[in-house]
Design a protein around this motif. Structure first.
Motif, PDB file in Angstrom:
ATOM      1  N   GLU A 217      49.402  78.696  52.473  1.00  0.00           N
ATOM      2  CA  GLU A 217      49.097  80.102  52.177  1.00  0.00           C
ATOM      3  C   GLU A 217      48.293  80.736  53.311  1.00  0.00           C
ATOM      4  O   GLU A 217      48.582  81.856  53.738  1.00  0.00           O
ATOM      5  CB  GLU A 217      48.336  80.223  50.849  1.00  0.00           C
ATOM      6  N   VAL A 233      55.833  81.801  50.565  1.00  0.00           N
ATOM      7  CA  VAL A 233      55.632  80.369  50.382  1.00  0.00           C
ATOM      8  C   VAL A 233      56.347  79.952  49.103  1.00  0.00           C
ATOM      9  O   VAL A 233      56.218  80.597  48.061  1.00  0.00           O
ATOM     10  CB  VAL A 233      54.132  80.029  50.279  1.00  0.00           C
ATOM     11  N   ARG A 234      57.143  78.888  49.210  1.00  0.00           N
ATOM     12  CA  ARG A 234      57.935  78.438  48.064  1.00  0.00           C
ATOM     13  C   ARG A 234      57.876  76.919  47.971  1.00  0.00           C
ATOM     14  O   ARG A 234      57.534  76.245  48.960  1.00  0.00           O
ATOM     15  CB  ARG A 234      59.385  78.890  48.209  1.00  0.00           C
ATOM     16  N   PRO A 235      58.226  76.343  46.816  1.00  0.00           N
ATOM     17  CA  PRO A 235      58.258  74.878  46.723  1.00  0.00           C
ATOM     18  C   PRO A 235      59.305  74.300  47.672  1.00  0.00           C
ATOM     19  O   PRO A 235      60.409  74.838  47.821  1.00  0.00           O
ATOM     20  CB  PRO A 235      58.638  74.628  45.258  1.00  0.00           C
ATOM     21  N   LYS A 242      55.165  72.571  49.882  1.00  0.00           N
ATOM     22  CA  LYS A 242      55.415  74.003  49.968  1.00  0.00           C
ATOM     23  C   LYS A 242      55.910  74.330  51.370  1.00  0.00           C
ATOM     24  O   LYS A 242      55.478  73.699  52.345  1.00  0.00           O
ATOM     25  CB  LYS A 242      54.144  74.797  49.669  1.00  0.00           C
ATOM     26  N   GLU A 259      54.017  72.193  54.167  1.00  0.00           N
ATOM     27  CA  GLU A 259      52.722  71.612  53.833  1.00  0.00           C
ATOM     28  C   GLU A 259      52.621  70.207  54.381  1.00  0.00           C
ATOM     29  O   GLU A 259      53.566  69.421  54.268  1.00  0.00           O
ATOM     30  CB  GLU A 259      52.590  71.593  52.310  1.00  0.00           C
TER      31      GLU A 259
END
Length: 264
Positions: A217, A233-235, A242, A259
């Motif tokens: 983020e 930001v998405r899974p 992420k 991530e």
């Protein structure tokens, strides 16, 4: 033989613009190195370096990058592998049927339409300092993406000939892709092939870079504030991760931030 990924080179026309772009994207200060007719900027990470290179005058390096820009335009150009013994590695790859050429202190390898380099590696390089906070900067490279029209050829090249460690070979009908994951020191070579296209002998092509971030983020907010077109930001595909995409990275390189700890 190959101990890791030394660096990835991105060829550009406007050096200052591209370097400023990667400085803002990565959140790190580069090391500048003009040499042999080319300007270079190095962004150093614990597991590799990014080289941004442009022609600047007369010299062998300038001639090579000009030829690349004339034939293929800007973008990912070279993946350089670290080896312990350059001469032995070059001889072995030559015996395995690859086109190997010694150039100064490195060996250049042309395979499946892509350019690779063998080198004994950077010495004494420290991680490039962050431009702001460490938490919002890119921390390391997660993986290099290669697209291939021939996955069996890719297995033979990256696995049997280069000797990279194949960790996963999976086909996903839902995504319409077969993915090969090769470990290369502290990074991963992800080779993808479409399940919807026929196998062919067309060349492979570099398909982008995936960078690790510790706080997705914060990194996404920083990169967006720096003027880039970024996704939300998405899974990620790997549970617990992420990701977000940078749609307009310098040199037209497809770019993903993930991530830390994921390999998608």
């Amino acid at each position: 033989m190959i101990t890791g990924l030394d660096h990835v080179a991105v060829a550009v026309r406007e050096f200052g613009v591209a370097v400023d772009g990667y400085r803002r994207l990565l959140g790190r200060e580069p090391e500048l190195e003009p040499r042999d007719g080319a300007d270079r900027a190095w962004f150093h990470f614990p597991n590799m370096a990014l080289e941004v290179i442009a022609p600047s005058g007369a010299g062998p390096a300038g001639d090579r990058v000009r030829a690349r820009l004339d034939t293929a335009g800007e973008g990912q150009w070279i993946a350089a592998f670290q080896v312990d013994d350059l001469d032995a590695a070059a001889r072995l790859l030559s015996r395995r049927g690859l086109e190997v050429e010694h150039v100064g202190t490195v060996a250049r390898v042309r395979a499946a339409g892509l350019n690779f380099v063998l080198t004994q590696g950077r010495t004494g390089a420290q991680r490039s300092p962050p431009t702001a906070t460490e938490a919002a900067a890119v921390s390391t490279l997660d993986h290099v993406v290669v697209h291939t029209p021939n996955p069996d050829r890719a297995l033979g090249l990256y696995g049997a000939k280069f000797g990279l460690d194949l960790r996963l070979d999976r086909a996903n009908e839902q995504w319409g892709a077969r993915q090969l994951f090769f470990r290369c020191g502290g990074t991963v070579f992800e080779v993808g092939a479409s399940l919807k296209a026929p196998v062919s002998d067309e060349p492979d092509r570099f398909g982008g870079l995936a960078w690790r971030v510790t706080d997705p983020e914060a990194a996404q907010a920083r990169i967006a504030a720096a003027g880039f077109d970024v996704s939300e930001v998405r899974p990620g595909r790997k549970p617990g991760t992420k990701v977000f995409a940078v749609r307009d990275a310098p040199g037209g390189v497809p770019t993903l931030c993930i991530e830390q700890g994921g390999t998608s």
